[in-house]
Design an enzyme around this catalytic site. Structure first.
Site, PDB file in Angstrom:
ATOM      1  N   SER A 180       0.811  -1.227   0.000  1.00  0.00           N
ATOM      2  CA  SER A 180       0.000   0.000   0.000  1.00  0.00           C
ATOM      3  C   SER A 180       0.841   1.273   0.000  1.00  0.00           C
ATOM      4  CB  SER A 180      -0.901   0.027   1.234  1.00  0.00           C
ATOM      5  OG  SER A 180      -1.693  -1.124   1.278  1.00  0.00           O
ATOM      6  N   GLU A 181       0.261   2.290  -0.613  1.00  0.00           N
ATOM      7  CA  GLU A 181       0.877   3.620  -0.604  1.00  0.00           C
ATOM      8  C   GLU A 181      -0.198   4.650  -0.284  1.00  0.00           C
ATOM      9  OE1 GLU A 181       2.995   4.364  -4.228  1.00  0.00           O
ATOM     10  OE2 GLU A 181       4.172   2.522  -4.045  1.00  0.00           O
ATOM     11  N   GLY A 211     -22.680  -3.670  29.899  1.00  0.00           N
ATOM     12  CA  GLY A 211     -23.225  -2.392  30.361  1.00  0.00           C
ATOM     13  C   GLY A 211     -22.122  -1.346  30.444  1.00  0.00           C
ATOM     14  N   GLU A 267      -6.131  -5.936   3.899  1.00  0.00           N
ATOM     15  CA  GLU A 267      -6.120  -7.050   2.930  1.00  0.00           C
ATOM     16  C   GLU A 267      -7.385  -7.032   2.056  1.00  0.00           C
ATOM     17  OE1 GLU A 267      -4.311 -10.691   3.846  1.00  0.00           O
ATOM     18  OE2 GLU A 267      -3.212  -9.888   5.569  1.00  0.00           O
ATOM     19  N   ASN A 289     -15.924  -3.680   0.614  1.00  0.00           N
ATOM     20  CA  ASN A 289     -16.444  -3.404  -0.738  1.00  0.00           C
ATOM     21  C   ASN A 289     -15.666  -4.188  -1.790  1.00  0.00           C
ATOM     22  OD1 ASN A 289     -18.423  -1.675   0.069  1.00  0.00           O
ATOM     23  ND2 ASN A 289     -17.483   0.197  -0.717  1.00  0.00           N
TER      24      ASN A 289
HETATM   25  C1  LIG Z   1      -3.787  -1.274  10.594  1.00  0.00           C
HETATM   26  C2  LIG Z   1      -3.495  -1.437   9.147  1.00  0.00           C
HETATM   27  C3  LIG Z   1      -2.532  -2.355   8.744  1.00  0.00           C
HETATM   28  C4  LIG Z   1      -2.230  -2.504   7.380  1.00  0.00           C
HETATM   29  N1  LIG Z   1      -1.221  -3.355   7.014  1.00  0.00           N
HETATM   30  C5  LIG Z   1      -0.806  -3.345   5.718  1.00  0.00           C
HETATM   31  C6  LIG Z   1       0.363  -4.073   5.325  1.00  0.00           C
HETATM   32  O1  LIG Z   1       1.001  -4.754   6.148  1.00  0.00           O
HETATM   33  N2  LIG Z   1       0.777  -3.997   4.039  1.00  0.00           N
HETATM   34  C7  LIG Z   1       0.111  -3.256   3.109  1.00  0.00           C
HETATM   35  O2  LIG Z   1       0.543  -3.218   1.961  1.00  0.00           O
HETATM   36  N3  LIG Z   1      -1.000  -2.560   3.442  1.00  0.00           N
HETATM   37  C8  LIG Z   1      -1.466  -2.579   4.725  1.00  0.00           C
HETATM   38  N4  LIG Z   1      -2.579  -1.858   5.083  1.00  0.00           N
HETATM   39  C9  LIG Z   1      -3.287  -1.078   4.067  1.00  0.00           C
HETATM   40  C10 LIG Z   1      -4.670  -1.641   3.749  1.00  0.00           C
HETATM   41  O3  LIG Z   1      -4.557  -2.824   3.009  1.00  0.00           O
HETATM   42  C11 LIG Z   1      -5.444  -0.516   3.027  1.00  0.00           C
HETATM   43  O4  LIG Z   1      -5.754   0.453   4.000  1.00  0.00           O
HETATM   44  C12 LIG Z   1      -6.694  -1.038   2.376  1.00  0.00           C
HETATM   45  O5  LIG Z   1      -6.377  -1.865   1.286  1.00  0.00           O
HETATM   46  C13 LIG Z   1      -7.603   0.103   1.900  1.00  0.00           C
HETATM   47  O6  LIG Z   1      -6.894   1.055   1.187  1.00  0.00           O
HETATM   48  P1  LIG Z   1      -7.082   2.613   1.561  1.00  0.00           P
HETATM   49  O7  LIG Z   1      -6.867   2.724   3.018  1.00  0.00           O
HETATM   50  O8  LIG Z   1      -6.218   3.414   0.665  1.00  0.00           O
HETATM   51  O9  LIG Z   1      -8.606   2.899   1.274  1.00  0.00           O
HETATM   52  P2  LIG Z   1      -9.249   3.317  -0.150  1.00  0.00           P
HETATM   53  O10 LIG Z   1      -8.807   2.373  -1.205  1.00  0.00           O
HETATM   54  O11 LIG Z   1      -9.037   4.773  -0.360  1.00  0.00           O
HETATM   55  O12 LIG Z   1     -10.790   3.050   0.158  1.00  0.00           O
HETATM   56  C14 LIG Z   1     -11.614   3.988   0.851  1.00  0.00           C
HETATM   57  C15 LIG Z   1     -13.054   3.491   0.729  1.00  0.00           C
HETATM   58  O13 LIG Z   1     -13.422   3.457  -0.655  1.00  0.00           O
HETATM   59  C16 LIG Z   1     -13.928   2.193  -0.977  1.00  0.00           C
HETATM   60  N5  LIG Z   1     -13.585   1.854  -2.363  1.00  0.00           N
HETATM   61  C17 LIG Z   1     -12.395   2.000  -3.001  1.00  0.00           C
HETATM   62  N6  LIG Z   1     -12.458   1.552  -4.233  1.00  0.00           N
HETATM   63  C18 LIG Z   1     -13.713   1.070  -4.416  1.00  0.00           C
HETATM   64  C19 LIG Z   1     -14.402   0.436  -5.489  1.00  0.00           C
HETATM   65  N7  LIG Z   1     -13.796   0.191  -6.648  1.00  0.00           N
HETATM   66  N8  LIG Z   1     -15.699   0.092  -5.295  1.00  0.00           N
HETATM   67  C20 LIG Z   1     -16.307   0.330  -4.119  1.00  0.00           C
HETATM   68  N9  LIG Z   1     -15.715   0.901  -3.069  1.00  0.00           N
HETATM   69  C21 LIG Z   1     -14.434   1.272  -3.215  1.00  0.00           C
HETATM   70  C22 LIG Z   1     -13.262   1.241   0.003  1.00  0.00           C
HETATM   71  O14 LIG Z   1     -14.014   0.041   0.147  1.00  0.00           O
HETATM   72  C23 LIG Z   1     -13.241   2.077   1.266  1.00  0.00           C
HETATM   73  O15 LIG Z   1     -14.476   1.942   1.926  1.00  0.00           O
HETATM   74  C24 LIG Z   1      -2.933  -1.740   6.427  1.00  0.00           C
HETATM   75  C25 LIG Z   1      -3.919  -0.829   6.844  1.00  0.00           C
HETATM   76  C26 LIG Z   1      -4.191  -0.662   8.171  1.00  0.00           C
HETATM   77  C27 LIG Z   1      -5.229   0.353   8.579  1.00  0.00           C
END
Ligand SMILES: Cc1cc2nc3c(=O)[nH]c(=O)nc-3n(C[C@H](O)[C@H](O)[C@H](O)COP(=O)(O)OP(=O)(O)OC[C@H]3O[C@@H](n4cnc5c(N)ncnc54)[C@H](O)[C@@H]3O)c2cc1C
Length: 382
Positions: free
Chosen positions: A129-130, A342, A366, A370
């Protein structure tokens, strides 16, 4: 096997699960609140996880691992999550993502170099992730350029679990942005490599003891042999490991829900109102019965997906279903736990407040819920 419950365990699996749970109860439970408050896992506890044999579950014995199955990893994650989902995710990422990817895609030399360390004392992390690419993971900005027989990595990863503890990082970057997802390549990068630093640590709602940090790559040079799998095939590494990894998250969620339910059953038998234990009110009994039913249903989905994976049958839809359902069950069960405690459920003196916070992550990492629904719908609708 005919005549057996679908969730039946072999003797070896049951012994393994029980030994992990006993360890968690004895060694982890006394530390849970402090780890949550300080947002840190003490190093001696990580050493004990290695000694227990849960940090290299699928690594063959010839490399120093336990030589067990993916299903064993699922059982370990479930058992640990009943006590602390933060410790469970450390073990989960180690096994279902990092070791899994190395076993599947690593060249012999790479396996010889990393698997014995991962089984013995090295924690792994998985960096996809980025800031600008989460659900759309392959829209990443991290770049890898080949020069003088080396790869030079630049970019920034965020949300990386285990980053503070890890020595071995699987890092995804694009070698050719014009090629889209076909430019994505997986690299193995070691802590301490020049140009690679661990950045800010997140201050989180739940699973607070698990470290989640940014990774910074600035002219970070790694040998040509650091490529995991093939150049341009990193998308395959990511998709396939995450498909499996989310079964581990399902396991984390059922363990967490089960832990919350166990606390709730105990508490409702002890807490007296209107002259009797609240567990004697039928409304409470029915809520507990419904929670147990939901956990049992979620466990069937998780175990089924893991068994399918171990027997090399298709499991994509089942894995997505097990993650979305288990994480929703975990949210509902921990919410009920707070209700039944409670006012005492709303404070940190009892463990259910923390489990409620911990449950939320199941619907995010992971692949968000959605995205799981999208995967399921695609299989159904084409
Ligand atoms: C505690 C924690 C640990 C993590 N550990 C790791 C790790 O070890 N390695 C790693 O690489 N990543 C890691 N992550 C990242 C994690 O996998 C991402 O946060 C996740 O994939 C969602 O990406 P985002 O946060 O950018 O949300 P976004 O992709 O911006 O999504 C925001 C919202 O938009 C919705 N959305 C986006 N696209 C669509 C679509 N096409 N259709 C419908 N809805 C959509 C999503 O469902 C979500 O509700 C971690 C995250 C957290 C919070």
């Amino acid at each position: 096997m005919a005549g057996r419950a679908l969730t039946a365990l072999s003797e070896d699996e049951a012994l393994f699960r029980d030994s992990v749970y006993e360890f968690a109860d004895r060694e982890i439970r006394p530390l849970v609140r402090e780890m949550d408050e300080h947002a840190k896992i003490p190093h001696p506890l990580i050493e004990k996880l290695f000694d227990l044999g849960v940090m290299g579950i699928e690594i063959p014995e010839s490399y120093g691992g336990a030589g067990a199955t993916f299903f064993h990893a699922v059982l370990a994650v479930e058992a640990l999550s009943r006590v602390d989902p933060s410790i469970a995710v450390l073990v989960d990422v180690q096994n279902t993502l990092v070791i899994n990817a190395l076993l599947r895609w690593g060249q012999d030399e790479m396996k010889r170099r990393y698997l014995p360390r991962l089984a013995a004392d090295a924690v792994g992390a998985y960096a996809l992730s980025e800031a600008g690419s989460g659900s759309d993971a392959f829209a990443m900005a991290a770049r890898a350029t080949e020069r003088d027989g080396q790869w030079i990595l630049s970019g920034r990863k965020v949300w990386i679990t285990n980053a503070n503890e890890a020595d071995v990082f699987i890092v995804f970057a694009s070698v050719n942005p014009d090629a889209g997802y076909r430019g994505i390549t997986a690299f193995v990068v070691e802590r301490g490599t020049a140009g690679f630093t661990i950045g800010r640590k997140e201050d989180k709602l739940g699973i607070r003891a698990s470290s989640t940090c940014e990774l910074l790559f600035d002219d970070c040079r790694v040998p040509r042999a650091s490529v995991l799998g093939e150049v341009g095939k990193g998308y395959k590494v990511a998709i396939e490991t995450l498909n499996e990894g989310r079964i581990g998250i399902g396991a984390q969620m059922i363990g967490l829900a089960d832990g919350a339910l166990a606390h709730t059953i105990k508490y409702t038998k002890e807490r007296r109102q209107f002259g009797k234990p609240i567990a004697e009110f039928q409304a409470v009994q029915h809520q507990i019965a419904r929670a147990a039913t939901e956990i049992a249903a979620a466990r069937l989905l998780v175990y089924n997906a893991a068994r399918l994976r171990d027997t090399r049958q298709p499991f994509l839809t089942e894995a997505a279903m097990c993650k979305i359902f288990s994480s929703e069950v975990a949210e509902r069960v921990t919410s009920l736990a707070i209700n039944l405690f409670g006012g005492y459920g709303f404070v940190k003196d009892y463990p259910v407040e923390k489990l409620y916070r911990d449950a939320k992550i199941g619907q995010i990492y992971e692949g968000t819920s959605n995205l799981q629904l999208q995967t399921i719908a695609k299989q159904l609708l084409g």
